[in-house]
Scaffold this active site. Structure first.
Site, PDB file in Angstrom:
ATOM      1  N   ARG A 141       0.844  -1.190   0.000  1.00  0.00           N
ATOM      2  CA  ARG A 141       0.000   0.000   0.000  1.00  0.00           C
ATOM      3  C   ARG A 141       0.879   1.240   0.000  1.00  0.00           C
ATOM      4  O   ARG A 141       1.315   1.693   1.058  1.00  0.00           O
ATOM      5  CB  ARG A 141      -0.904   0.004   1.241  1.00  0.00           C
ATOM      6  CG  ARG A 141      -1.869  -1.165   1.295  1.00  0.00           C
ATOM      7  CD  ARG A 141      -2.645  -1.141   2.593  1.00  0.00           C
ATOM      8  NE  ARG A 141      -3.569  -2.273   2.692  1.00  0.00           N
ATOM      9  CZ  ARG A 141      -4.328  -2.514   3.757  1.00  0.00           C
ATOM     10  NH1 ARG A 141      -4.263  -1.710   4.801  1.00  0.00           N
ATOM     11  NH2 ARG A 141      -5.138  -3.554   3.777  1.00  0.00           N
ATOM     12  N   ASP A 151       1.827   5.142  -0.151  1.00  0.00           N
ATOM     13  CA  ASP A 151       1.160   6.329   0.387  1.00  0.00           C
ATOM     14  C   ASP A 151       0.902   7.359  -0.707  1.00  0.00           C
ATOM     15  O   ASP A 151       1.393   7.233  -1.832  1.00  0.00           O
ATOM     16  CB  ASP A 151       2.038   6.972   1.468  1.00  0.00           C
ATOM     17  CG  ASP A 151       2.238   6.069   2.667  1.00  0.00           C
ATOM     18  OD1 ASP A 151       1.356   5.243   2.929  1.00  0.00           O
ATOM     19  OD2 ASP A 151       3.281   6.202   3.334  1.00  0.00           O
ATOM     20  N   ARG A 187      10.972   6.048   4.435  1.00  0.00           N
ATOM     21  CA  ARG A 187      11.086   7.515   4.425  1.00  0.00           C
ATOM     22  C   ARG A 187      11.754   8.039   5.699  1.00  0.00           C
ATOM     23  O   ARG A 187      12.511   9.012   5.666  1.00  0.00           O
ATOM     24  CB  ARG A 187       9.707   8.141   4.227  1.00  0.00           C
ATOM     25  CG  ARG A 187       9.155   7.913   2.822  1.00  0.00           C
ATOM     26  CD  ARG A 187       7.664   8.227   2.734  1.00  0.00           C
ATOM     27  NE  ARG A 187       7.383   9.611   3.088  1.00  0.00           N
ATOM     28  CZ  ARG A 187       6.145  10.076   3.300  1.00  0.00           C
ATOM     29  NH1 ARG A 187       5.087   9.258   3.183  1.00  0.00           N
ATOM     30  NH2 ARG A 187       5.959  11.344   3.623  1.00  0.00           N
TER      31      ARG A 187
END
Length: 246
Positions: free
Chosen positions: A52, A54, A199
């Site tokens: 999934r 973002d 990230r």
């Protein structure tokens, strides 16, 4: 009925989308693909994704699958779907899979790339695909710090606050840095990743590259399991899912 399990590789620019997962009030990549599948087949088909991504994150090797009884030859599906998909989403391969195959649950690992544009002024050409860092980064220090991340650890310090998982233990296989003029790319592969983990790793390694943290501090950050000790969450636009391993 002749239900087939169809596996596809897709590529997309995530800039316009609120991530992969279908939402009722925002455009998503899954939503666009399911909408076009309905247009092409006349069936409401639910698509499984290998991960999934973002909002704003891109993909060039994302695997998806779905089960359906359709008459279109599988090898023609990319042509049929791409004729209707937006220009920032494309199906680049389609093939029959074993009926039990699931793109998410059968994945053995994933590789992400995070791109940084490292020069004084930003680049309008690369802005959708890179994090602009104006100050010069010491990439060798970043490489040294990355060695502490490789392996199996509790990565609680590298997940978004509020994200809950049965376990925060994850295994990172490799981290490599590639320099090409002003572009610095980090390739990271692992079994799976926590929410925003890549990230946050990138944001922390940039702190090392800027001299705000020492490479060996990464060891203590991991042991602390405390999000406050890691760096900022790097912007979504620099991240791309490159490959999923099966």
């Amino acid at each position: 009925m002749n239900v087939k399990n169809i596996k596809m590789i897709i590529e997309y620019k995530g800039t316009r989308y609120s991530g992969w997962q279908r939402q009722t009030n925002a455009p998503t990549v899954q939503g666009e693909i399911e909408k076009v599948l309905y247009k092409v087949t006349g069936q409401k088909i639910s698509v499984n994704g290998s991960s999934r991504t973002d909002a704003g994150v891109h993909a060039c090797g994302k695997c998806i699958n779905f089960r359906a009884d359709i008459s279109i030859p599988v090898e023609r599906l990319p042509f049929a779907l791409n004729a209707h998909l937006p220009k920032d989403i494309a199906v680049i391969d389609a093939q029959l899979a074993h009926i039990d195959f699931h793109s998410r649950y059968h994945a053995k690992g994933k590789k992400y790339v995070y791109n940084i544009y490292n020069r004084r002024f930003p680049s309008p050409i690369h802005m959708d695909y890179c994090w602009h860092v104006a100050k010069k980064l010491d990439v060798q220090r970043m490489r040294e710090a990355a060695q502490y991340i490789i392996g199996s650890h509790d990565f609680g310090a590298f997940k978004s606050t509020g994200a809950s998982n049965p376990s925060d233990v994850r295994t990172v296989y490799t981290i490599e840095f590639i320099e090409n003029d002003d572009m610095i790319s980090m390739e990271i592969s692992g079994k799976s990743f926590l929410y925003n983990m890549v990230r946050i790793i990138m944001g922390t390694l940039v702190d090392v590259g800027l001299g705000k943290k020492n490479p060996e501090e990464i060891k203590d950050i991991i042991l602390s399991k405390d999000r406050k000790n890691a760096g900022k969450t790097a912007p979504a636009n620099g991240l791309m899912l490159k490959e999923v391993y099966y």
